[in-house]
Design an enzyme around this catalytic site. Structure first.
Site, PDB file in Angstrom:
ATOM      1  N   SER A 125      -4.205  17.328  16.024  1.00  0.00           N
ATOM      2  CA  SER A 125      -3.523  16.319  15.209  1.00  0.00           C
ATOM      3  C   SER A 125      -4.405  15.125  14.873  1.00  0.00           C
ATOM      4  O   SER A 125      -4.117  14.390  13.932  1.00  0.00           O
ATOM      5  CB  SER A 125      -2.247  15.842  15.911  1.00  0.00           C
ATOM      6  OG  SER A 125      -2.557  15.166  17.111  1.00  0.00           O
TER       7      SER A 125
ATOM      8  N   THR B 123      -1.619  21.675  20.051  1.00  0.00           N
ATOM      9  CA  THR B 123      -1.531  22.363  21.341  1.00  0.00           C
ATOM     10  C   THR B 123      -0.620  23.580  21.282  1.00  0.00           C
ATOM     11  O   THR B 123      -0.886  24.607  21.917  1.00  0.00           O
ATOM     12  CB  THR B 123      -1.043  21.393  22.424  1.00  0.00           C
ATOM     13  OG1 THR B 123      -2.000  20.333  22.582  1.00  0.00           O
ATOM     14  CG2 THR B 123      -0.864  22.082  23.766  1.00  0.00           C
TER      15      THR B 123
ATOM     16  N   THR C 138       0.558  16.842  19.313  1.00  0.00           N
ATOM     17  CA  THR C 138       1.422  15.733  19.741  1.00  0.00           C
ATOM     18  C   THR C 138       0.785  14.357  19.612  1.00  0.00           C
ATOM     19  O   THR C 138       1.495  13.357  19.549  1.00  0.00           O
ATOM     20  CB  THR C 138       1.881  15.932  21.194  1.00  0.00           C
ATOM     21  OG1 THR C 138       0.732  15.995  22.053  1.00  0.00           O
ATOM     22  CG2 THR C 138       2.713  17.194  21.333  1.00  0.00           C
TER      23      THR C 138
END
Length: 342
Positions: free
Chosen positions: A82, A35, A115
Site C-alpha cells: 500500500s 498483505t 493496511t
C-alpha cells in the site's frame, strides 16, 4: 521490492448451481495487493513476507464458500504494497468502481488493499464513488501463507457486507476482524495486531457476525452518492503535503514542499509560523493534529489567517480531502465548508 502496476482488468464469474446463481447478488472484487495477497517463505512468517504475490483467482479459488454468498467477478488494478499506491492507481480504482456500480446488475464492490495506507484509499473512495451501493475495503494483518492468516475470513465477510441490502448508502466501509467501520472515521491503530482498525471517536458501524450482518449506526456526513467530487475525467490531483510538528521544527520542510509545487499543506500540530506567509503564495493550509483522536475546533484566529480546520480528520485523511477540494476551489472559506460537510 517495488513491483510494476498491472492495469489489466480480468473478469471471472465464479461457478455455482444455475438456480442458486440467478438469485445471488453480483459483487465485483477489485484487487490492489497488500498483505492479504502476499506470500511468506513459511507458515510462521508473519513479517518481511516477500516471497510472491497472490493473484485474484487464487484469492477466490481459496474461498469456495463465496459461491453461496454472491456471483463474484474480479478486476486487478495492481498488486503492490500500500505504500506504492499512487494518484494514478487511486483514480483508476475510483473510475472502475464507478463504472461497475453504474451497471443495473451490480450489487456492490470489494477492494483488497494493504493496511498501511488502506484508510486513505477508503476515504478517497468515500469521496469519489458516485453510488449508494456498498463498497467495502478489506485487508489483512497476516500474509496469505500464514498459519493464522486473517485474510480469507476478512474477504469472506467483506463480500457478505457488499452483498447485503442493509449496507446500502452506508458510505465506503472498512472490514477487518469482523468489524464494519466507516472509511471516514477509521484509522490503523496498531502496527501488528489483527484488531488494528478502529474508529476512535465514534466506534464501528456494525459487525459481520456468523449469523448475520448487523448495523447499529449510519454516517450523517456527506459521502459517495451525495458527494460533489467527480474524478471521472481527472488524470492527476493537486499536490498536498503533510507537515509533521515536533519540538524545534523549522521552515525547512515548508520551503521544500512549496518548492516542489505543493498547492496545499496539512499541518499536524501547533507549529504555524512558517505557514503564515503561504496565503499570499496561494498555498492552502489545513490545521489537523497528530494525536489521532478529537476535533481541531474552529477558531476565528485561524480563519483570519486564511487557514482551514480539519475537525477530527487525521492529517493523512485531511490531505485526501484537500486534494479533492483543490480541484474545485482555492478559496479557504469554501474549503472550510467542504471540511465541515465531509
Amino acid at each position: 521490492m517495488i513491483r510494476s502496476l498491472l492495469w489489466c482488468s480480468c473478469f471471472v464469474l465464479l461457478a455455482s448451481a444455475p438456480v442458486q446463481a440467478g438469485a445471488l447478488p453480483q459483487v465485483r472484487l477489485f484487487t490492489t495487493g497488500g498483505t492479504i495477497q502476499s506470500k511468506g517463505a513459511h507458515r510462521q512468517k508473519l513479517m518481511e513476507y516477500s516471497d510472491g504475490r497472490v493473484t485474484p483467482s487464487e484469492l477466490v479459488d481459496d474461498l469456495p464458500e463465496l459461491r453461496d454468498v454472491a456471483q463474484l467477478s474480479y478486476a486487478e488494478i495492481s498488486n503492490v504494497g500500500s505504500g506504492n499506491i499512487d494518484t494514478k492507481t487511486l483514480l483508476t480504482l475510483a473510475q472502475q468502481v464507478n463504472a461497475w456500480l453504474a451497471l443495473p446488475e451490480a450489487a456492490g464492490a470489494v477492494v483488497t488493499h494493504g493496511t498501511a495506507t488502506l484508510e486513505e484509499t477508503a476515504y478517497f473512495l468515500n469521496l469519489t464513488v458516485k453510488s449508494d451501493k456498498p463498497v467495502v475495503v478489506v485487508g489483512a494483518m497476516r500474509p496469505f501463507t500464514a498459519v493464522s492468516r486473517d485474510g480469507p475470513m476478512n474477504l469472506y465477510n467483506a463480500v457478505r457486507v457488499a452483498a447485503t441490502p442493509q449496507a446500502k448508502d452506508m458510505g465506503v466501509m472498512i472490514l477487518l476482524n469482523d468489524e464494519i467501520n466507516a472509511a471516514r472515521d477509521t484509522t490503523k491503530n496498531n502496527t501488528y495486531r489483527v484488531d488494528t482498525f478502529i474508529a476512535r471517536d465514534v466506534g464501528p458501524l456494525g459487525f459481520a457476525d456468523s449469523d448475520s450482518i448487523v448495523f447499529y449506526r449510519r454516517p450523517i456526513y456527506r459521502h459517495t452518492s451525495h458527494s460533489e467530487f467527480d474524478v471521472s475525467k481527472l488524470t492527476s490531483l493537486p499536490r498536498v503535503d503533510v507537515l509533521y510538528a515536533y519540538q524545534e521544527s523549522d521552515d525547512a520542510a515548508v520551503k521544500a514542499f512549496v518548492s516542489a509545487g505543493a498547492k496545499g499543506i496539512v499541518n499536524s500540530g501547533g507549529y504555524s509560523e512558517p505557514l503564515a506567509a503561504l496565503k499570499d503564495k496561494g498555498v492552502v493550509v489545513v490545521q489537523s493534529d497528530r494525536k489521532g483522536s478529537g476535533r481541531v475546533v474552529k477558531s476565528e484566529k485561524v480563519a483570519a489567517k486564511g487557514q482551514v480546520t480539519a475537525d477530527n480528520l487525521p492529517p493523512q485523511k485531511a490531505r485526501i480531502l484537500l486534494r479533492l477540494a483543490l480541484t474545485k476551489t482555492t478559496d479557504p472559506v469554501e474549503i472550510q465548508r467542504i471540511f465541515d460537510e465531509y
